[in-house]
Design a protein around this motif. Structure first.
Motif, PDB file in Angstrom:
ATOM      1  N   ASP A  63     -54.258 -44.951   7.206  1.00 57.67           N
ATOM      2  CA  ASP A  63     -54.471 -45.508   5.874  1.00 57.67           C
ATOM      3  C   ASP A  63     -53.249 -46.254   5.354  1.00 57.67           C
ATOM      4  O   ASP A  63     -53.373 -47.240   4.644  1.00 57.67           O
ATOM      5  CB  ASP A  63     -54.841 -44.402   4.883  1.00 57.67           C
ATOM      6  N   GLU A  64     -52.064 -45.770   5.725  1.00 58.27           N
ATOM      7  CA  GLU A  64     -50.830 -46.338   5.180  1.00 58.27           C
ATOM      8  C   GLU A  64     -50.049 -47.208   6.156  1.00 58.27           C
ATOM      9  O   GLU A  64     -49.245 -48.039   5.732  1.00 58.27           O
ATOM     10  CB  GLU A  64     -49.898 -45.213   4.719  1.00 58.27           C
ATOM     11  N   TYR A  65     -50.251 -47.006   7.461  1.00 51.62           N
ATOM     12  CA  TYR A  65     -49.417 -47.668   8.464  1.00 51.62           C
ATOM     13  C   TYR A  65     -50.239 -48.500   9.439  1.00 51.62           C
ATOM     14  O   TYR A  65     -51.415 -48.251   9.655  1.00 51.62           O
ATOM     15  CB  TYR A  65     -48.619 -46.627   9.263  1.00 51.62           C
ATOM     16  N   CYS A  66     -49.550 -49.455  10.048  1.00 48.23           N
ATOM     17  CA  CYS A  66     -50.168 -50.323  11.044  1.00 48.23           C
ATOM     18  C   CYS A  66     -49.188 -50.462  12.205  1.00 48.23           C
ATOM     19  O   CYS A  66     -47.983 -50.584  11.999  1.00 48.23           O
ATOM     20  CB  CYS A  66     -50.437 -51.684  10.404  1.00 48.23           C
ATOM     21  N   GLU A  67     -49.722 -50.432  13.428  1.00 45.68           N
ATOM     22  CA  GLU A  67     -48.899 -50.662  14.616  1.00 45.68           C
ATOM     23  C   GLU A  67     -49.238 -52.023  15.206  1.00 45.68           C
ATOM     24  O   GLU A  67     -50.410 -52.399  15.297  1.00 45.68           O
ATOM     25  CB  GLU A  67     -49.133 -49.570  15.666  1.00 45.68           C
ATOM     26  N   LEU A  68     -48.196 -52.742  15.586  1.00 45.40           N
ATOM     27  CA  LEU A  68     -48.352 -54.042  16.224  1.00 45.40           C
ATOM     28  C   LEU A  68     -47.535 -54.060  17.507  1.00 45.40           C
ATOM     29  O   LEU A  68     -46.490 -53.420  17.598  1.00 45.40           O
ATOM     30  CB  LEU A  68     -47.859 -55.162  15.310  1.00 45.40           C
ATOM     31  N   HIS A  69     -48.024 -54.794  18.497  1.00 42.96           N
ATOM     32  CA  HIS A  69     -47.290 -54.988  19.747  1.00 42.96           C
ATOM     33  C   HIS A  69     -46.931 -56.460  19.862  1.00 42.96           C
ATOM     34  O   HIS A  69     -47.774 -57.332  19.603  1.00 42.96           O
ATOM     35  CB  HIS A  69     -48.133 -54.568  20.945  1.00 42.96           C
ATOM     36  N   ILE A  70     -45.709 -56.724  20.267  1.00 39.19           N
ATOM     37  CA  ILE A  70     -45.224 -58.088  20.449  1.00 39.19           C
ATOM     38  C   ILE A  70     -44.815 -58.235  21.904  1.00 39.19           C
ATOM     39  O   ILE A  70     -44.021 -57.445  22.419  1.00 39.19           O
ATOM     40  CB  ILE A  70     -44.032 -58.382  19.520  1.00 39.19           C
ATOM     41  N   GLY A  71     -45.394 -59.230  22.573  1.00 36.89           N
ATOM     42  CA  GLY A  71     -45.075 -59.401  23.984  1.00 36.89           C
ATOM     43  C   GLY A  71     -45.753 -60.597  24.600  1.00 36.89           C
ATOM     44  O   GLY A  71     -46.116 -61.554  23.912  1.00 36.89           O
ATOM     45  N   ILE A  82     -44.707 -55.725  26.906  1.00 38.01           N
ATOM     46  CA  ILE A  82     -44.463 -55.475  25.480  1.00 38.01           C
ATOM     47  C   ILE A  82     -42.959 -55.356  25.239  1.00 38.01           C
ATOM     48  O   ILE A  82     -42.296 -54.498  25.805  1.00 38.01           O
ATOM     49  CB  ILE A  82     -45.206 -54.204  25.020  1.00 38.01           C
ATOM     50  N   PHE A  83     -42.450 -56.220  24.376  1.00 38.75           N
ATOM     51  CA  PHE A  83     -41.032 -56.235  24.041  1.00 38.75           C
ATOM     52  C   PHE A  83     -40.734 -55.347  22.843  1.00 38.75           C
ATOM     53  O   PHE A  83     -39.603 -54.906  22.659  1.00 38.75           O
ATOM     54  CB  PHE A  83     -40.565 -57.663  23.748  1.00 38.75           C
ATOM     55  N   GLY A  84     -41.731 -55.123  21.999  1.00 42.35           N
ATOM     56  CA  GLY A  84     -41.521 -54.264  20.845  1.00 42.35           C
ATOM     57  C   GLY A  84     -42.819 -53.692  20.315  1.00 42.35           C
ATOM     58  O   GLY A  84     -43.829 -54.394  20.256  1.00 42.35           O
ATOM     59  N   ARG A  85     -42.782 -52.398  20.003  1.00 43.58           N
ATOM     60  CA  ARG A  85     -43.872 -51.745  19.267  1.00 43.58           C
ATOM     61  C   ARG A  85     -43.370 -51.624  17.842  1.00 43.58           C
ATOM     62  O   ARG A  85     -42.291 -51.088  17.595  1.00 43.58           O
ATOM     63  CB  ARG A  85     -44.156 -50.353  19.830  1.00 43.58           C
ATOM     64  N   VAL A  86     -44.152 -52.123  16.903  1.00 45.04           N
ATOM     65  CA  VAL A  86     -43.693 -52.228  15.526  1.00 45.04           C
ATOM     66  C   VAL A  86     -44.591 -51.403  14.613  1.00 45.04           C
ATOM     67  O   VAL A  86     -45.815 -51.511  14.674  1.00 45.04           O
ATOM     68  CB  VAL A  86     -43.703 -53.707  15.067  1.00 45.04           C
ATOM     69  N   LEU A  87     -43.969 -50.589  13.768  1.00 48.86           N
ATOM     70  CA  LEU A  87     -44.679 -49.805  12.770  1.00 48.86           C
ATOM     71  C   LEU A  87     -44.319 -50.355  11.397  1.00 48.86           C
ATOM     72  O   LEU A  87     -43.132 -50.485  11.072  1.00 48.86           O
ATOM     73  CB  LEU A  87     -44.266 -48.328  12.864  1.00 48.86           C
ATOM     74  N   VAL A  88     -45.338 -50.727  10.627  1.00 48.64           N
ATOM     75  CA  VAL A  88     -45.119 -51.238   9.273  1.00 48.64           C
ATOM     76  C   VAL A  88     -46.063 -50.523   8.305  1.00 48.64           C
ATOM     77  O   VAL A  88     -47.096 -49.995   8.708  1.00 48.64           O
ATOM     78  CB  VAL A  88     -45.339 -52.773   9.177  1.00 48.64           C
ATOM     79  N   LYS A  89     -45.673 -50.537   7.039  1.00 45.80           N
ATOM     80  CA  LYS A  89     -46.562 -50.020   6.004  1.00 45.80           C
ATOM     81  C   LYS A  89     -47.508 -51.135   5.589  1.00 45.80           C
ATOM     82  O   LYS A  89     -47.121 -52.299   5.488  1.00 45.80           O
ATOM     83  CB  LYS A  89     -45.770 -49.522   4.801  1.00 45.80           C
ATOM     84  N   LYS A  90     -48.763 -50.768   5.338  1.00 45.87           N
ATOM     85  CA  LYS A  90     -49.782 -51.742   4.956  1.00 45.87           C
ATOM     86  C   LYS A  90     -49.663 -52.185   3.507  1.00 45.87           C
ATOM     87  O   LYS A  90     -50.109 -53.276   3.152  1.00 45.87           O
ATOM     88  CB  LYS A  90     -51.183 -51.141   5.163  1.00 45.87           C
ATOM     89  N   LYS A  91     -49.067 -51.366   2.673  1.00 47.95           N
ATOM     90  CA  LYS A  91     -48.984 -51.650   1.246  1.00 47.95           C
ATOM     91  C   LYS A  91     -48.188 -52.933   1.005  1.00 47.95           C
ATOM     92  O   LYS A  91     -47.101 -53.121   1.542  1.00 47.95           O
ATOM     93  CB  LYS A  91     -48.328 -50.475   0.522  1.00 47.95           C
ATOM     94  N   ALA A  92     -48.762 -53.815   0.190  1.00 55.94           N
ATOM     95  CA  ALA A  92     -48.088 -55.068  -0.150  1.00 55.94           C
ATOM     96  C   ALA A  92     -46.746 -54.759  -0.799  1.00 55.94           C
ATOM     97  O   ALA A  92     -46.604 -53.767  -1.520  1.00 55.94           O
ATOM     98  CB  ALA A  92     -48.959 -55.890  -1.090  1.00 55.94           C
ATOM     99  N   ASN A  93     -45.765 -55.562  -0.522  1.00 58.10           N
ATOM    100  CA  ASN A  93     -44.408 -55.452  -1.053  1.00 58.10           C
ATOM    101  C   ASN A  93     -43.630 -54.256  -0.520  1.00 58.10           C
ATOM    102  O   ASN A  93     -42.511 -54.027  -0.941  1.00 58.10           O
ATOM    103  CB  ASN A  93     -44.402 -55.429  -2.589  1.00 58.10           C
TER     104      ASN A  93
END
Length: 104
Positions: A63-71, A82-93
């Protein structure tokens, strides 16, 4: 709660990745990424991995987080290097981000 769009999540993750890639990736991976990303690069939103709590020492949920893969994609258009696994919060700002970098 206002959430980032998929495009905003991708842009945020990719920009943060680029900021630190030169110090976090090996010289060989830096060259590979720079030479091939334009043709074979991808940033994909994926299912949240179950290993994140061990890496960030806090609860992580869909609900709060999103994982992205860059590669780089392979000949079947699958993200295989995959060069990086990225965890970000979904909430704007919310600027939270954590990257697990490719290691050799």
């Amino acid at each position: 709660m206002l959430l980032k769009t998929e495009d905003e999540l991708i842009d945020f993750a990719y920009d943060a990745f680029l900021e630190d890639a030169q110090t976090q990736l090996s010289p060989a991976d830096q060259i590979l990424f720079a030479m091939q990303f334009e043709d074979l690069g991808a940033v994909d939103i994926v299912d949240l991995g179950s290993d994140w709590p061990a890496s960030v020492a806090m609860g992580v949920n869909d609900d709060e987080y999103c994982e992205l893969h860059i590669g780089l994609v392979d000949d079947k258009d699958l993200l295989s290097d995959i060069f990086g696994r990225v965890l970000v919060k979904k909430k704007a700002n919310d600027k939270f981000i954590h990257i697990l970098w490719k290691t050799e």
